[in-house]
Design a protein around this motif. Structure first.
Motif, PDB file in Angstrom:
ATOM      1  N   ARG A 112       0.855  -1.189   0.000  1.00 34.78           N
ATOM      2  CA  ARG A 112       0.000   0.000   0.000  1.00 34.78           C
ATOM      3  C   ARG A 112       0.888   1.236   0.000  1.00 34.78           C
ATOM      4  O   ARG A 112       1.676   1.427   0.918  1.00 34.78           O
ATOM      5  CB  ARG A 112      -0.919   0.009   1.207  1.00 34.78           C
ATOM      6  N   VAL A 113       0.736   2.047  -1.021  1.00 34.01           N
ATOM      7  CA  VAL A 113       1.553   3.255  -1.183  1.00 34.01           C
ATOM      8  C   VAL A 113       0.687   4.484  -0.940  1.00 34.01           C
ATOM      9  O   VAL A 113      -0.406   4.601  -1.509  1.00 34.01           O
ATOM     10  CB  VAL A 113       2.173   3.316  -2.594  1.00 34.01           C
ATOM     11  N   SER A 114       1.180   5.364  -0.084  1.00 36.09           N
ATOM     12  CA  SER A 114       0.491   6.634   0.180  1.00 36.09           C
ATOM     13  C   SER A 114       1.463   7.765  -0.128  1.00 36.09           C
ATOM     14  O   SER A 114       2.550   7.807   0.458  1.00 36.09           O
ATOM     15  CB  SER A 114       0.042   6.720   1.631  1.00 36.09           C
ATOM     16  N   VAL A 115       1.077   8.624  -1.038  1.00 34.51           N
ATOM     17  CA  VAL A 115       1.927   9.746  -1.421  1.00 34.51           C
ATOM     18  C   VAL A 115       1.243  11.030  -0.981  1.00 34.51           C
ATOM     19  O   VAL A 115       0.100  11.302  -1.357  1.00 34.51           O
ATOM     20  CB  VAL A 115       2.172   9.774  -2.943  1.00 34.51           C
ATOM     21  N   PHE A 116       1.968  11.811  -0.177  1.00 36.19           N
ATOM     22  CA  PHE A 116       1.419  13.055   0.358  1.00 36.19           C
ATOM     23  C   PHE A 116       2.106  14.250  -0.290  1.00 36.19           C
ATOM     24  O   PHE A 116       3.294  14.191  -0.596  1.00 36.19           O
ATOM     25  CB  PHE A 116       1.571  13.090   1.871  1.00 36.19           C
ATOM     26  N   PRO A 117       1.362  15.357  -0.440  1.00 34.11           N
ATOM     27  CA  PRO A 117       1.965  16.551  -1.082  1.00 34.11           C
ATOM     28  C   PRO A 117       2.966  17.230  -0.158  1.00 34.11           C
ATOM     29  O   PRO A 117       2.980  17.020   1.039  1.00 34.11           O
ATOM     30  CB  PRO A 117       0.756  17.453  -1.347  1.00 34.11           C
TER      31      PRO A 117
END
Lengths: 116, 109
Positions: free
Chosen positions: B104-109
């Motif tokens: 599970r990949v979560s990319v935040f700004p």
């Protein structure tokens, strides 16, 4: 337009009821699949169909049966649904025949089934 | 039966960072695919890569079959890369794909 379509998207049934999940594809693919996805277990193969009336059990076929009377349609049937069959069900198709590796699977959106 | 192990189980990135997802499998007689699952649930095929290296946009798939491993590299991650990435291999020629549990990949700004 290359597409795998699943109906319905969401379904709520009571324990003991019969369930029919339908899948269609417009790519004339020979091979079609039913998977279920559960948290912590990933995607598990229920049934595979190599063509019309040519079906084979996957890893977890118990409690399920399938029907493929036309190449473009593949149905998953739960006779007398159980609560442990609550899951998200995915249909997929691929453009090759039996005995050849599974190149480029195309998946439907999934059907979220809740059995109460 | 076949086993597919993915690592890490989850990954948090800041936008612009690179990431490498790993896939290890239990047999050399396999062909490896990568899939992406949208947060809404839709699964799409990213790569069919039995061996070697393939590129699509910011994604690179590398499979080393005789070492029973594959990797998916995401470069310059974007928030739209958030989702779950699955590795899958041939169960056997007649029995469909075996999937890993996903990263599970979560990319935040």
């Amino acid at each position: 337009d290359m597409k795998v379509t699943q109906m319905p998207r969401y379904l709520i049934k009571r324990m003991g009821e019969n369930v029919l999940l339908e899948c269609g594809q417009d790519m004339s693919h020979e091979t079609m699949y039913w998977y279920r996805q559960d948290p912590g277990l990933g995607l598990q193969l229920i049934y595979i169909s190599y063509d019309v009336d040519s079906n084979s059990e996957g890893d977890i076929p118990k409690g399920y049966r399938v029907s493929r009377k036309k190449r473009e349609h593949f149905s998953l049937i739960l006779d007398s649904a159980k609560t442990n069959q609550t899951s998200v069900y995915f249909c997929a198709s691929s453009p090759q025949g039996q005995g050849v590796s599974n190149e480029r699977l195309f998946f439907g959106h999934g059907t979220k089934l809740s059995v109460l | 039966g076949q086993q597919v192990q993915q690592s890490p189980a989850s990954l948090v990135l800041q936008e612009g960072e690179n990431a490498e997802l790993q896939c290890n499998f239990s047999s050399t007689a396999t062909r490896l695919q990568w899939f992406y699952q949208h947060p809404g649930g839709r699964l799409v095929s990213l790569f069919y890569n039995p061996s070697g290296t393939k590129h699509t946009g910011r994604l690179t798939s590398t499979t080393v079959t005789n070492e029973r491993r594959g990797s998916l590299h995401i470069s310059s991650s974007q928030t739209t890369d958030s989702g779950t990435y699955f590795c899958a291999i041939d169960h056997n020629y007649a029995q469909g794909l075996t999937f890993g549990l996903g990263t599970r990949v979560s990319v935040f700004p």
